[in-house]
Design a protein around this motif. Structure first.
Motif, PDB file in Angstrom:
ATOM      1  N   ILE A 180       1.086  -0.778   0.026  1.00  0.00           N
ATOM      2  CA  ILE A 180       0.266   0.060   0.799  1.00  0.00           C
ATOM      3  C   ILE A 180       1.015   1.765  -0.414  1.00  0.00           C
ATOM      4  O   ILE A 180       0.460   1.718  -0.620  1.00  0.00           O
ATOM      5  CB  ILE A 180      -1.056   0.064   1.267  1.00  0.00           C
ATOM      6  N   ALA A 181       1.679   1.744   0.866  1.00  0.00           N
ATOM      7  CA  ALA A 181       3.049   2.637   1.146  1.00  0.00           C
ATOM      8  C   ALA A 181       3.521   2.046  -0.157  1.00  0.00           C
ATOM      9  O   ALA A 181       3.670   3.666  -0.851  1.00  0.00           O
ATOM     10  CB  ALA A 181       3.674   2.337   2.150  1.00  0.00           C
ATOM     11  N   LEU A 182       3.797   1.891  -1.140  1.00  0.00           N
ATOM     12  CA  LEU A 182       4.541   1.802  -2.226  1.00  0.00           C
ATOM     13  C   LEU A 182       3.735   2.300  -3.563  1.00  0.00           C
ATOM     14  O   LEU A 182       3.987   3.136  -4.342  1.00  0.00           O
ATOM     15  CB  LEU A 182       5.711   0.121  -2.850  1.00  0.00           C
ATOM     16  N   ALA A 183       2.490   1.736  -3.638  1.00  0.00           N
ATOM     17  CA  ALA A 183       1.423   2.370  -4.307  1.00  0.00           C
ATOM     18  C   ALA A 183       0.857   3.355  -4.110  1.00  0.00           C
ATOM     19  O   ALA A 183       1.300   4.574  -5.282  1.00  0.00           O
ATOM     20  CB  ALA A 183       0.083   1.725  -4.337  1.00  0.00           C
ATOM     21  N   ASN A 184       1.379   4.363  -3.080  1.00  0.00           N
ATOM     22  CA  ASN A 184       0.864   5.511  -2.864  1.00  0.00           C
ATOM     23  C   ASN A 184       1.980   6.000  -3.032  1.00  0.00           C
ATOM     24  O   ASN A 184       2.302   7.760  -4.134  1.00  0.00           O
ATOM     25  CB  ASN A 184       1.261   5.948  -1.259  1.00  0.00           C
ATOM     26  N   ALA A 185       3.785   6.071  -2.490  1.00  0.00           N
ATOM     27  CA  ALA A 185       5.139   6.924  -2.885  1.00  0.00           C
ATOM     28  C   ALA A 185       4.820   6.884  -4.467  1.00  0.00           C
ATOM     29  O   ALA A 185       5.641   7.501  -5.191  1.00  0.00           O
ATOM     30  CB  ALA A 185       6.171   6.101  -2.398  1.00  0.00           C
ATOM     31  N   VAL A 186       4.546   5.876  -5.428  1.00  0.00           N
ATOM     32  CA  VAL A 186       4.780   5.616  -6.732  1.00  0.00           C
ATOM     33  C   VAL A 186       2.975   6.308  -7.532  1.00  0.00           C
ATOM     34  O   VAL A 186       4.001   6.901  -8.417  1.00  0.00           O
ATOM     35  CB  VAL A 186       4.520   4.283  -7.244  1.00  0.00           C
ATOM     36  N   GLY A 187       2.281   6.418  -6.752  1.00  0.00           N
ATOM     37  CA  GLY A 187       0.963   7.592  -7.012  1.00  0.00           C
ATOM     38  C   GLY A 187       1.339   9.047  -7.436  1.00  0.00           C
ATOM     39  O   GLY A 187       1.030   9.722  -8.161  1.00  0.00           O
ATOM     40  N   VAL A 188       2.177   9.448  -6.322  1.00  0.00           N
ATOM     41  CA  VAL A 188       2.456  10.143  -6.277  1.00  0.00           C
ATOM     42  C   VAL A 188       3.679  10.931  -7.218  1.00  0.00           C
ATOM     43  O   VAL A 188       3.395  12.427  -7.069  1.00  0.00           O
ATOM     44  CB  VAL A 188       2.691  10.855  -4.627  1.00  0.00           C
ATOM     45  N   MET A 189       4.564  10.044  -7.812  1.00  0.00           N
ATOM     46  CA  MET A 189       5.684  10.455  -7.846  1.00  0.00           C
ATOM     47  C   MET A 189       5.212  10.813  -9.211  1.00  0.00           C
ATOM     48  O   MET A 189       5.519  11.683 -10.241  1.00  0.00           O
ATOM     49  CB  MET A 189       6.504   9.191  -7.888  1.00  0.00           C
ATOM     50  N   LEU A 190       4.210   9.482  -9.798  1.00  0.00           N
ATOM     51  CA  LEU A 190       3.949   9.667 -11.176  1.00  0.00           C
ATOM     52  C   LEU A 190       3.290  11.235 -10.701  1.00  0.00           C
ATOM     53  O   LEU A 190       2.922  11.651 -12.694  1.00  0.00           O
ATOM     54  CB  LEU A 190       2.832   8.371 -11.422  1.00  0.00           C
ATOM     55  N   PHE A 191       2.170  11.611 -10.220  1.00  0.00           N
ATOM     56  CA  PHE A 191       1.145  13.001 -10.109  1.00  0.00           C
ATOM     57  C   PHE A 191       2.152  14.262 -10.273  1.00  0.00           C
ATOM     58  O   PHE A 191       2.126  14.738 -11.150  1.00  0.00           O
ATOM     59  CB  PHE A 191       0.661  13.145  -8.851  1.00  0.00           C
ATOM     60  N   GLY A 192       3.742  14.055  -9.768  1.00  0.00           N
ATOM     61  CA  GLY A 192       4.421  15.052  -9.581  1.00  0.00           C
ATOM     62  C   GLY A 192       5.186  15.266 -11.295  1.00  0.00           C
ATOM     63  O   GLY A 192       5.566  16.034 -10.982  1.00  0.00           O
ATOM     64  N   LEU A 193       5.411  13.803 -12.155  1.00  0.00           N
ATOM     65  CA  LEU A 193       6.098  13.312 -13.327  1.00  0.00           C
ATOM     66  C   LEU A 193       4.483  14.710 -14.054  1.00  0.00           C
ATOM     67  O   LEU A 193       5.584  15.080 -14.685  1.00  0.00           O
ATOM     68  CB  LEU A 193       6.005  12.612 -13.662  1.00  0.00           C
ATOM     69  N   ALA A 194       3.980  14.432 -13.587  1.00  0.00           N
ATOM     70  CA  ALA A 194       3.074  14.878 -15.056  1.00  0.00           C
ATOM     71  C   ALA A 194       2.883  15.906 -14.676  1.00  0.00           C
ATOM     72  O   ALA A 194       2.924  17.470 -15.318  1.00  0.00           O
ATOM     73  CB  ALA A 194       1.503  14.331 -14.470  1.00  0.00           C
ATOM     74  N   GLY A 195       3.329  17.033 -13.456  1.00  0.00           N
ATOM     75  CA  GLY A 195       2.826  18.547 -13.302  1.00  0.00           C
ATOM     76  C   GLY A 195       4.253  18.698 -13.546  1.00  0.00           C
ATOM     77  O   GLY A 195       3.600  20.008 -13.854  1.00  0.00           O
ATOM     78  N   SER A 196       5.453  18.330 -13.515  1.00  0.00           N
ATOM     79  CA  SER A 196       6.844  19.273 -14.023  1.00  0.00           C
ATOM     80  C   SER A 196       6.653  19.273 -15.399  1.00  0.00           C
ATOM     81  O   SER A 196       7.494  20.394 -15.575  1.00  0.00           O
ATOM     82  CB  SER A 196       7.554  18.117 -13.710  1.00  0.00           C
ATOM     83  N   ALA A 197       5.486  18.787 -16.433  1.00  0.00           N
ATOM     84  CA  ALA A 197       5.531  18.979 -17.316  1.00  0.00           C
ATOM     85  C   ALA A 197       4.813  21.426 -17.209  1.00  0.00           C
ATOM     86  O   ALA A 197       5.491  21.684 -18.370  1.00  0.00           O
ATOM     87  CB  ALA A 197       4.720  18.385 -18.352  1.00  0.00           C
ATOM     88  N   THR A 198       4.430  21.242 -16.059  1.00  0.00           N
ATOM     89  CA  THR A 198       3.952  22.758 -16.495  1.00  0.00           C
ATOM     90  C   THR A 198       4.947  23.542 -15.676  1.00  0.00           C
ATOM     91  O   THR A 198       4.473  24.873 -15.926  1.00  0.00           O
ATOM     92  CB  THR A 198       2.830  22.673 -15.429  1.00  0.00           C
ATOM     93  N   GLU A 199       6.051  22.995 -15.154  1.00  0.00           N
ATOM     94  CA  GLU A 199       7.552  23.212 -15.171  1.00  0.00           C
ATOM     95  C   GLU A 199       8.710  24.154 -14.820  1.00  0.00           C
ATOM     96  O   GLU A 199       8.823  23.644 -16.160  1.00  0.00           O
ATOM     97  CB  GLU A 199       7.517  22.990 -13.441  1.00  0.00           C
ATOM     98  N   SER A 200       9.336  24.963 -15.332  1.00  0.00           N
ATOM     99  CA  SER A 200      10.771  24.609 -16.042  1.00  0.00           C
ATOM    100  C   SER A 200      12.027  24.237 -14.942  1.00  0.00           C
ATOM    101  O   SER A 200      11.580  23.759 -13.754  1.00  0.00           O
ATOM    102  CB  SER A 200      11.371  26.690 -15.742  1.00  0.00           C
ATOM    103  N   PHE A 201      12.167  23.136 -15.738  1.00  0.00           N
ATOM    104  CA  PHE A 201      13.513  22.043 -14.890  1.00  0.00           C
ATOM    105  C   PHE A 201      14.174  23.130 -13.992  1.00  0.00           C
ATOM    106  O   PHE A 201      15.379  24.333 -14.600  1.00  0.00           O
ATOM    107  CB  PHE A 201      13.615  21.409 -16.137  1.00  0.00           C
ATOM    108  N   VAL A 202      14.596  22.716 -12.656  1.00  0.00           N
ATOM    109  CA  VAL A 202      15.096  23.238 -11.947  1.00  0.00           C
ATOM    110  C   VAL A 202      15.980  21.955 -11.627  1.00  0.00           C
ATOM    111  O   VAL A 202      16.084  21.412 -10.658  1.00  0.00           O
ATOM    112  CB  VAL A 202      14.742  23.929 -11.060  1.00  0.00           C
ATOM    113  N   LEU A 203      17.765  22.345 -11.936  1.00  0.00           N
ATOM    114  CA  LEU A 203      18.583  21.565 -11.345  1.00  0.00           C
ATOM    115  C   LEU A 203      18.799  21.544  -9.882  1.00  0.00           C
ATOM    116  O   LEU A 203      19.215  22.584  -9.195  1.00  0.00           O
ATOM    117  CB  LEU A 203      19.871  21.260 -11.412  1.00  0.00           C
TER     118      LEU A 203
END
Length: 296
Positions: A180-203
């Motif tokens: 359950i915890a892993l599914a949550n972590a992956v889900g939030v990471m994928l959400f962040g990955l999708a949202g990152s398309a709206t942001e300028s990349f910052v190293l």
């Protein structure tokens, strides 16, 4: 020599400190990295650690029923929504105020269980829930100029987390917690990955990288410590120590952000915590009566 309950209580206190430290670091990162990219970096670190833990514990060998798979999916979506609203509130709200509002969760879960799961809740607990919600209103104060959309976001976050916890209650006990915890972590990471398309990349800078490592470590540590706490001590003894998260939030808010809640907020937090403890006490009393032998 410490008893199991004492060790469990210490583990719970440490676990809540870890979760609060993770939140505080995320608040520090808000000025250094865009939010969605922060979620990707943190999610990557947390997911890798959880994959290793799940593999070592044999979680991947456990077959999950179709109904439980759907519950895990919807729970992940609810947790992802909660994460976005929580971070929006965290970035713009004193951490102690937000943590105090989140202490209403035991009340909302109890109410949700009565409304949607058919669990019995007596008038005493319903009264406590009403008083607890009054405490939340004292914290957010809808009539005050300080009430803004971020206070609403905190309340929406409670709704998502309540949904998440109610879905968890519907799952079979055979579903591994690490899955359950892993599914949550992956889900939030994928959400962040999708949202990152709206942001300028910052190293990430060296400082930001260390903070990312810290928030990832503390969120995994909080999970492991709280799970260990409820497995070490009696559930009824160790669970109330979750409220120490508010103490950690007060300390960190003052030390890192020079924040300190006003008198009304402190009063509201006291009402929320007090009614939460009373609700938990009544649940334990009801459970004891249910287990008591019926006299002949």
């Amino acid at each position: 020599m410490l008893t199991d309950n004492a060790r469990g209580a210490l583990l719970m206190v440490a676990g809540m400190a870890s979760f609060t430290l993770s939140d505080a670091i995320m608040k520090l990162l808000s000025s250094q990295l865009p939010m969605f990219q922060t979620l990707v970096w943190r999610g990557l670190g947390v997911s890798l650690v959880l994959v290793v833990l799940a593999w070592r514990k044999g979680a991947f060998r456990v077959a999950i029923a179709r109904g439980d798979r759907w519950l895990v999916l919807v729970r992940t979506l609810a947790d992802t929504g909660a994460t976005w609203f929580f971070l929006q509130a965290l970035y713009h709200t004193p951490i102690a105020n937000l943590t105090a509002i989140m202490q209403a969760l035991p009340l909302t879960v109890t109410l949700g269980a009565a409304l949607f799961l058919g669990e019995t809740v007596g008038w005493r607990r319903m009264t406590a829930i009403a008083v607890g919600f009054l405490g939340v209103l004292l914290i957010v104060r809808p009539e005050a100029g300080g009430f803004d959309r971020y206070a609403v976001y905190a309340l929406v976050c409670i709704g998502f987390v309540t949904t998440r916890d109610l879905l968890t209650r519907r799952m079979s006990r055979s579903v591994p917690s690490l899955t359950i915890a892993l599914a949550n972590a992956v889900g939030v990471m994928l959400f962040g990955l999708a949202g990152s398309a709206t942001e300028s990349f910052v190293l990430p800078s060296g400082t930001a990288a260390l903070l990312l490592l810290g928030t990832s470590a503390f969120i995994v540590g909080g999970y492991v410590l709280t799970v260990s706490a409820v497995r070490t001590g009696e559930l009824g003894f160790v669970t109330p120590f979750r409220y120490t998260g508010l103490i950690w939030a007060l300390v960190l808010g003052f030390a890192l952000f020079a924040e300190w809640p006003d008198t009304l907020t402190q009063l509201g937090a006291g009402l929320v915590v007090g009614t939460g403890l009373f609700t938990f006490y009544r649940e334990r009393a009801s459970a004891r009566r249910a287990r008591a032998p019926i006299p002949h």
